[in-house]
Design an enzyme around this catalytic site. Structure first.
Site, PDB file in Angstrom:
ATOM      1  N   TYR A 114       1.052  -1.131   0.011  1.00 61.34           N
ATOM      2  CA  TYR A 114       0.125  -0.014  -0.017  1.00 61.34           C
ATOM      3  C   TYR A 114       0.926   1.287  -0.056  1.00 61.34           C
ATOM      4  CZ  TYR A 114      -4.002   3.160   1.355  1.00 61.34           C
ATOM      5  OH  TYR A 114      -4.582   4.266   1.182  1.00 61.34           O
TER       6      TYR A 114
ATOM      7  N   GLY B 208       3.209   1.228  -2.976  1.00 61.36           N
ATOM      8  CA  GLY B 208       2.255   1.248  -4.213  1.00 61.36           C
ATOM      9  C   GLY B 208       1.707   2.757  -4.587  1.00 61.36           C
TER      10      GLY B 208
ATOM     11  N   ASP C 172       3.667  -0.268  11.768  1.00 61.85           N
ATOM     12  CA  ASP C 172       2.548   0.671  12.222  1.00 61.85           C
ATOM     13  C   ASP C 172       3.097   2.029  12.652  1.00 61.85           C
ATOM     14  OD1 ASP C 172      -0.418   0.714  12.482  1.00 61.85           O
ATOM     15  OD2 ASP C 172       0.124   1.266  14.571  1.00 61.85           O
TER      16      ASP C 172
END
Length: 283
Positions: free
Chosen positions: A117, A120, A245
């Site tokens: 993600y 990307g 995270d």
């Protein structure tokens, strides 16, 4: 729309009021497969934004961001139509500065479980700017920070929906890490208003531009707030922080303020109350 699973982050009921409108057309199609259609303006939002969904099929996720964006840009070039591409605050990775400004290049793990993600979207931004430079294509790149609101799916997997569903069911609230990592939560109607304003800017404005709430809240504070608003009996449980995270999210909004005179209008408590009411009726 990227067809990882049909409407993987939503449901057809969310647009049912538009289906009988003669000016509205819903076309089911996988954005990674080129389809030549006529268009005047493209809003490119294809790609699941929740880690639960985009990590489920990471190869499809990065294909949606890269091959899908390439297809959208080729379509825009053939139609000579502008493109508004919704990027993400995840391009900043786990940031070393706060708030995050658009000229910050980010701190992203290129091979982690979130990279499908994060990287990307970064590659998709590159494609947008290369089409702009090489073909003079009109682009608008918008970096969206955490957004929430009504019509989210029960299994959305992001923090606001997770906490609300757990609280309404009196289940343990799962807080990752020590609960001190932060997010800046923007209500969906504020975000949509910002996107529309950006789309109307002149062709010389390309972005990138941050859109989001610039008031941080820790995840522990958010959990307690939702427990209070739902009058839940839930207790807070701490779990290991997922890999890569980010510990902090807070957008610098100066470009948005200067270019479109935009700031979020709905405060967190009011937005959460609307969202809680929606999920309460849903479950």
């Amino acid at each position: 729309m990227a067809n990882m699973e049909l409407l993987c982050n939503g449901k057809i009921e969310n647009i049912k009021d538009n289906l009988n409108n003669p000016k509205f057309r819903f076309l089911e199609h996988d954005v990674t497969i080129f389809k030549n259609i006529k268009c005047n303006y493209i809003f490119h939002l294809a790609c699941p934004a929740s880690p639960v969904h985009y990590q489920k099929d990471p190869v499809k996720t990065i294909s949606t961001n890269v091959a899908g964006t390439l297809n959208i840009l080729e379509l825009a070039k053939s139609n000579k139509s502008p493109v508004l591409f919704t990027s993400t605050s995840e391009v900043y990775g786990d940031p070393e500065m706060s708030p995050q400004k658009e000229d910050y290049w980010g701190r992203v793990n290129p091979i982690g479980i979130r990279s499908c993600y994060d990287e990307g979207k970064r590659c998709a931004e590159t494609l947008c700017f290369d089409f702009h430079r090489q073909y003079n294509l009109e682009i608008k790149v918008v970096r969206i920070f955490n957004t929430y609101g009504t019509k989210m799916s029960i299994n959305d997997g992001r923090v606001v929906s997770n906490f609300i569903i757990q609280a309404l069911r009196n289940l343990p609230i799962t807080v990752y890490g020590n609960g001190k990592h932060t997010r800046s939560l923007c209500y969906v109607s504020d975000l949509i208003g910002g996107l529309i304003r950006i789309s109307k800017l002149n062709k010389n404005f390309t972005g990138p531009i941050n859109l989001g709430q610039n008031q941080e809240i820790t995840m522990l504070e958010l959990a307690r707030k939702i427990i209070n608003l739902t009058k839940s009996k839930s207790k807070i449980e701490f779990h290991k922080l997922p890999e890569n995270d980010p510990k902090q999210r807070n957008p610098d909004l100066q470009i948005a303020i200067n270019s479109i005179n935009w700031k979020p209008e709905i405060n967190l408590d009011d937005g959460l109350k609307k969202t809680i009411k929606y999920f309460k009726e849903l479950i």
